[in-house]
Design a protein around this motif. Structure first.
Motif, PDB file in Angstrom:
ATOM      1  N   HIS A 277      30.796 121.156 -50.544  1.00 54.96           N
ATOM      2  CA  HIS A 277      30.708 121.141 -49.189  1.00 54.96           C
ATOM      3  C   HIS A 277      31.333 120.352 -48.166  1.00 54.96           C
ATOM      4  CE1 HIS A 277      27.015 121.930 -51.532  1.00 54.96           C
ATOM      5  NE2 HIS A 277      26.490 122.311 -50.617  1.00 54.96           N
ATOM      6  N   HIS A 278      32.247 119.463 -48.682  1.00 59.12           N
ATOM      7  CA  HIS A 278      33.187 118.718 -47.873  1.00 59.12           C
ATOM      8  C   HIS A 278      34.257 119.681 -47.210  1.00 59.12           C
ATOM      9  CE1 HIS A 278      35.215 118.625 -51.662  1.00 59.12           C
ATOM     10  NE2 HIS A 278      36.247 118.517 -51.073  1.00 59.12           N
ATOM     11  N   ARG A 279      34.334 120.789 -47.741  1.00 54.14           N
ATOM     12  CA  ARG A 279      35.215 121.876 -47.263  1.00 54.14           C
ATOM     13  C   ARG A 279      35.011 122.913 -46.328  1.00 54.14           C
ATOM     14  NH1 ARG A 279      39.539 123.682 -51.934  1.00 54.14           N
ATOM     15  NH2 ARG A 279      40.470 124.201 -50.082  1.00 54.14           N
ATOM     16  N   LEU A 280      33.675 122.713 -45.833  1.00 51.59           N
ATOM     17  CA  LEU A 280      33.112 123.804 -44.953  1.00 51.59           C
ATOM     18  C   LEU A 280      33.794 123.674 -43.404  1.00 51.59           C
ATOM     19  CD1 LEU A 280      31.004 124.010 -47.117  1.00 51.59           C
ATOM     20  CD2 LEU A 280      29.159 124.145 -45.383  1.00 51.59           C
ATOM     21  N   LEU A 281      33.791 124.734 -42.805  1.00 47.06           N
ATOM     22  CA  LEU A 281      34.408 124.917 -41.565  1.00 47.06           C
ATOM     23  C   LEU A 281      33.318 125.225 -40.668  1.00 47.06           C
ATOM     24  CD1 LEU A 281      37.885 126.404 -42.321  1.00 47.06           C
ATOM     25  CD2 LEU A 281      37.242 124.012 -41.685  1.00 47.06           C
ATOM     26  N   TRP A 282      33.077 125.034 -39.282  1.00 47.57           N
ATOM     27  CA  TRP A 282      32.163 125.339 -38.474  1.00 47.57           C
ATOM     28  C   TRP A 282      32.348 126.885 -37.929  1.00 47.57           C
ATOM     29  CZ3 TRP A 282      27.612 124.330 -36.508  1.00 47.57           C
ATOM     30  CH2 TRP A 282      27.111 124.880 -35.433  1.00 47.57           C
ATOM     31  N   ASN A 283      33.341 127.262 -37.888  1.00 47.75           N
ATOM     32  CA  ASN A 283      33.758 128.578 -37.776  1.00 47.75           C
ATOM     33  C   ASN A 283      33.105 129.669 -38.683  1.00 47.75           C
ATOM     34  OD1 ASN A 283      34.691 130.534 -35.946  1.00 47.75           O
ATOM     35  ND2 ASN A 283      36.216 130.977 -36.898  1.00 47.75           N
ATOM     36  N   ASP A 284      33.356 129.303 -39.881  1.00 47.28           N
ATOM     37  CA  ASP A 284      32.879 130.322 -40.787  1.00 47.28           C
ATOM     38  C   ASP A 284      31.433 130.038 -41.275  1.00 47.28           C
ATOM     39  OD1 ASP A 284      35.346 131.377 -41.334  1.00 47.28           O
ATOM     40  OD2 ASP A 284      36.108 129.950 -42.609  1.00 47.28           O
ATOM     41  N   TYR A 285      30.832 128.928 -40.938  1.00 47.94           N
ATOM     42  CA  TYR A 285      29.706 128.497 -41.462  1.00 47.94           C
ATOM     43  C   TYR A 285      28.543 129.518 -41.007  1.00 47.94           C
ATOM     44  CZ  TYR A 285      25.373 125.558 -42.218  1.00 47.94           C
ATOM     45  OH  TYR A 285      24.139 125.106 -42.591  1.00 47.94           O
ATOM     46  N   THR A 306      31.550 115.656 -43.795  1.00 47.48           N
ATOM     47  CA  THR A 306      31.991 114.499 -44.219  1.00 47.48           C
ATOM     48  C   THR A 306      31.134 113.426 -45.197  1.00 47.48           C
ATOM     49  OG1 THR A 306      33.333 114.292 -42.176  1.00 47.48           O
ATOM     50  CG2 THR A 306      33.131 112.370 -43.668  1.00 47.48           C
ATOM     51  N   LEU A 307      29.821 113.337 -44.900  1.00 53.17           N
ATOM     52  CA  LEU A 307      28.845 112.521 -45.669  1.00 53.17           C
ATOM     53  C   LEU A 307      28.480 113.332 -47.062  1.00 53.17           C
ATOM     54  CD1 LEU A 307      26.264 111.297 -42.886  1.00 53.17           C
ATOM     55  CD2 LEU A 307      28.161 110.032 -44.020  1.00 53.17           C
ATOM     56  N   THR A 308      28.858 114.442 -47.095  1.00 48.45           N
ATOM     57  CA  THR A 308      28.395 115.301 -48.403  1.00 48.45           C
ATOM     58  C   THR A 308      29.326 114.805 -49.521  1.00 48.45           C
ATOM     59  OG1 THR A 308      30.184 116.898 -48.120  1.00 48.45           O
ATOM     60  CG2 THR A 308      27.716 117.481 -47.207  1.00 48.45           C
ATOM     61  N   SER A 309      30.374 113.963 -49.303  1.00 51.71           N
ATOM     62  CA  SER A 309      31.376 113.427 -50.288  1.00 51.71           C
ATOM     63  C   SER A 309      30.623 112.171 -50.736  1.00 51.71           C
ATOM     64  CB  SER A 309      32.782 113.163 -49.673  1.00 51.71           C
ATOM     65  OG  SER A 309      32.593 112.234 -48.738  1.00 51.71           O
ATOM     66  N   TRP A 310      29.690 111.735 -50.107  1.00 57.69           N
ATOM     67  CA  TRP A 310      28.937 110.612 -50.714  1.00 57.69           C
ATOM     68  C   TRP A 310      27.821 110.667 -51.965  1.00 57.69           C
ATOM     69  CZ3 TRP A 310      27.280 106.600 -46.196  1.00 57.69           C
ATOM     70  CH2 TRP A 310      28.465 106.320 -45.456  1.00 57.69           C
ATOM     71  N   GLY A 311      27.742 112.114 -51.881  1.00 54.87           N
ATOM     72  CA  GLY A 311      26.652 112.640 -53.014  1.00 54.87           C
ATOM     73  C   GLY A 311      27.151 112.351 -54.453  1.00 54.87           C
ATOM     74  N   THR A 312      28.323 112.037 -54.710  1.00 52.45           N
ATOM     75  CA  THR A 312      28.833 111.501 -56.243  1.00 52.45           C
ATOM     76  C   THR A 312      29.365 110.228 -56.109  1.00 52.45           C
ATOM     77  OG1 THR A 312      31.241 112.295 -55.667  1.00 52.45           O
ATOM     78  CG2 THR A 312      29.801 113.864 -56.378  1.00 52.45           C
ATOM     79  N   LYS A 365      24.242 117.425 -47.922  1.00 52.44           N
ATOM     80  CA  LYS A 365      24.445 118.823 -48.756  1.00 52.44           C
ATOM     81  C   LYS A 365      23.543 119.931 -48.545  1.00 52.44           C
ATOM     82  CE  LYS A 365      27.221 117.090 -52.647  1.00 52.44           C
ATOM     83  NZ  LYS A 365      28.542 117.853 -52.939  1.00 52.44           N
ATOM     84  N   ARG A 366      22.007 119.449 -48.874  1.00 59.50           N
ATOM     85  CA  ARG A 366      21.039 120.182 -48.551  1.00 59.50           C
ATOM     86  C   ARG A 366      20.700 120.692 -47.293  1.00 59.50           C
ATOM     87  NH1 ARG A 366      21.846 119.143 -53.231  1.00 59.50           N
ATOM     88  NH2 ARG A 366      23.144 120.904 -52.645  1.00 59.50           N
ATOM     89  N   ILE A 367      21.141 119.819 -46.334  1.00 58.96           N
ATOM     90  CA  ILE A 367      20.878 120.496 -44.843  1.00 58.96           C
ATOM     91  C   ILE A 367      21.771 121.546 -44.598  1.00 58.96           C
ATOM     92  CG2 ILE A 367      21.382 119.804 -42.412  1.00 58.96           C
ATOM     93  CD1 ILE A 367      20.221 117.021 -42.858  1.00 58.96           C
ATOM     94  N   LEU A 368      23.146 121.379 -44.868  1.00 55.37           N
ATOM     95  CA  LEU A 368      24.018 122.566 -44.846  1.00 55.37           C
ATOM     96  C   LEU A 368      23.521 123.680 -45.875  1.00 55.37           C
ATOM     97  CD1 LEU A 368      27.472 120.535 -45.325  1.00 55.37           C
ATOM     98  CD2 LEU A 368      26.429 121.518 -43.301  1.00 55.37           C
ATOM     99  N   ASP A 369      23.044 123.503 -47.091  1.00 60.43           N
ATOM    100  CA  ASP A 369      22.615 124.593 -47.732  1.00 60.43           C
ATOM    101  C   ASP A 369      21.565 125.295 -47.066  1.00 60.43           C
ATOM    102  OD1 ASP A 369      24.472 124.218 -49.616  1.00 60.43           O
ATOM    103  OD2 ASP A 369      23.312 122.871 -50.870  1.00 60.43           O
ATOM    104  N   TRP A 370      20.543 124.514 -46.544  1.00 59.09           N
ATOM    105  CA  TRP A 370      19.237 125.075 -45.700  1.00 59.09           C
ATOM    106  C   TRP A 370      19.693 126.078 -44.540  1.00 59.09           C
ATOM    107  CZ3 TRP A 370      15.162 125.480 -48.454  1.00 59.09           C
ATOM    108  CH2 TRP A 370      14.067 126.166 -47.835  1.00 59.09           C
ATOM    109  N   GLY A 371      20.782 125.631 -43.923  1.00 59.05           N
ATOM    110  CA  GLY A 371      21.155 126.623 -42.953  1.00 59.05           C
ATOM    111  C   GLY A 371      21.723 127.964 -43.541  1.00 59.05           C
TER     112      GLY A 371
END
Length: 407
Positions: A277-285, A306-312, A365-371
């Motif tokens: 998820h840390h490699r997502l781009l707004w334009n492609d999202y 950026t905060l998604t990288s804290w998931g691990t 991560k889940r917020i990005l996935d829910w979009g």
């Protein structure tokens, strides 16, 4: 690779990096390739090189339409790659409180997976004889196949499109489950050259499913024009699958699927194991509308990403009962305990414990996935998130599953 000019001790490929040569001399001897600046060429050979360069644009057919799955040009924004360093501690803490409220109010928890043994979906593989790394990959593949079985998708007259196929192991293992069906097709999409491809095992197969591989970026794939889909739109269903489709490639694949569904109504289901998820781009999202409804800006998107990288984080510090932690390779390494006070005074992570960081990262991560889920639900699919394997197999253990509402 020996020096090819008396002016420099560098070879021609690295001549541009010689600190002893002035810029004018460098440009007279070597210039970056205009098609791919990662390699250089002689300026006198420019026209001939452009005609034969491996990076030259190639149109493979009507299904190859450059940038057809990219986001809109007007949606381009700054990437805010240093946003975590640019905001204050108080701003970060306030934003995390807001982000957690959004997660708790709008994001549904991923569906659990009661099944833990997927060996029955890998009929020709003895998983117990494999090493730890290979076993974990196959357990993930077995779970994806199990989801296909649960949705009754292993049927005749089906085209399986594996996005970001890599070596094609997912399609190869799936082939063993439908090897008697000659009306099944596998289409593998991968932008990079791959050695030791699994689909090479099926080149001489004259019976059973057929394989096609296209070296193509998902960004440029116009799915409804693929020959194996276009030639039988009325009678063949299409299932899109992928194992760990990295970052923004998932958004490109979803936009590609939605566009194909509008054109051909042939997409039956989508199963994608998510990651990076840390490699997502707004334009492609694809979840921009979901973010706008919540008054989240592109800058907020960058911070959540950026905060998604804290998931691990917790995995890097968690100790097992014997004082060791397990790695992906199955090698146990001694790990010293770490607390938030051990980190640099400049790190924002010092504000939270390791357990808190992991919870924050997973919610991001889940917020990005829910979009993505909202995007699919608004475009003719019924989508949800599912825990497809345990975290002991992979930390990226969430799959996006969507089925068509029209088929």
């Amino acid at each position: 690779m020996s020096p090819s000019t008396s002016l420099s001790l560098y070879c021609m490929e690295h001549l541009l990096f010689d600190p002893d040569l002035d810029e004018a001399t460098k440009e007279s001897l070597r210039i970056p390739c205009p098609l791919n600046p990662q390699h250089s060429i002689s300026p006198h050979d420019l026209q001939r090189h452009i005609r034969k360069c491996n990076q030259r644009p190639r149109i493979l057919g009507p299904f190859h339409r450059p940038n057809c799955n990219s986001g809109l040009e007007c949606d381009n924004h700054d990437d805010y790659s240093t946003i975590l360093q640019d905001i204050t501690d108080e701003e970060l803490q306030a934003f995390i409180i807001r982000m957690e409220a959004i997660h708790d109010n709008f994001v549904k928890k991923p569906v659990g997976n009661a099944q833990t043994n997927f060996d029955c979906y890998l009929p020709h593989v003895n998983v117990d004889e494999l090493g730890n790394r290979s076993r974990k990959h196959l357990q993930q593949i077995g779970s994806i196949i199990a989801s296909l079985v649960q949705l009754n998708l292993l049927q005749a007259n089906t085209c399986f499109v594996e996005m970001g196929a890599g070596r094609g192991q997912l399609s190869h293992e799936l082939h063993a489950c439908v090897k008697q069906e000659s009306t099944v097709h596998f289409v593998l999409i991968e932008r990079d050259h791959q050695r030791y491809r699994f689909d090479a095992h099926h080149r001489r197969d004259h019976q059973g499913p057929s394989f096609e591989r296209y070296r193509l970026d998902i960004r440029d794939l116009y799915l409804s024009e693929l020959p194996s889909i276009k030639s039988s739109q009325s009678e063949k269903q299409t299932v899109i699958i992928s194992k760990h489709l990295c970052g923004g490639a998932t958004d490109l694949a979803l936009r590609c699927a939605v566009d194909a569904q509008r054109n051909s109504q042939s997409i039956q289901a989508i199963i994608i194991a998510l990651c990076c998820h840390h490699r997502l781009l707004w334009n492609d999202y694809v979840g921009k509308e979901f973010f706008r409804r919540l008054n989240l800006t592109p800058k907020d998107f960058s911070l959540i990403r950026t905060l998604t990288s804290w998931g691990t984080c917790e995995n890097r510090h968690r100790m097992t009962q014997d004082g060791k932690r397990s790695t992906m390779d199955g090698i146990s390494l001694h790990s010293s305990t770490s607390t938030s006070t051990d980190r640099s005074a400049y790190s924002k992570q010092r504000l939270f414990s390791v357990e808190e960081q992991e919870k924050i990262g997973l919610k991001a991560k889940r917020i990005l996935d829910w979009g993505r889920i909202e995007y699919l639900n608004e475009n003719g699919f019924s989508a949800h998130l599912k825990v497809y394997v345990s975290k002991s197999i992979t930390l990226e253990n969430i799959a996006l599953i969507a089925t068509s509402l029209t088929n």
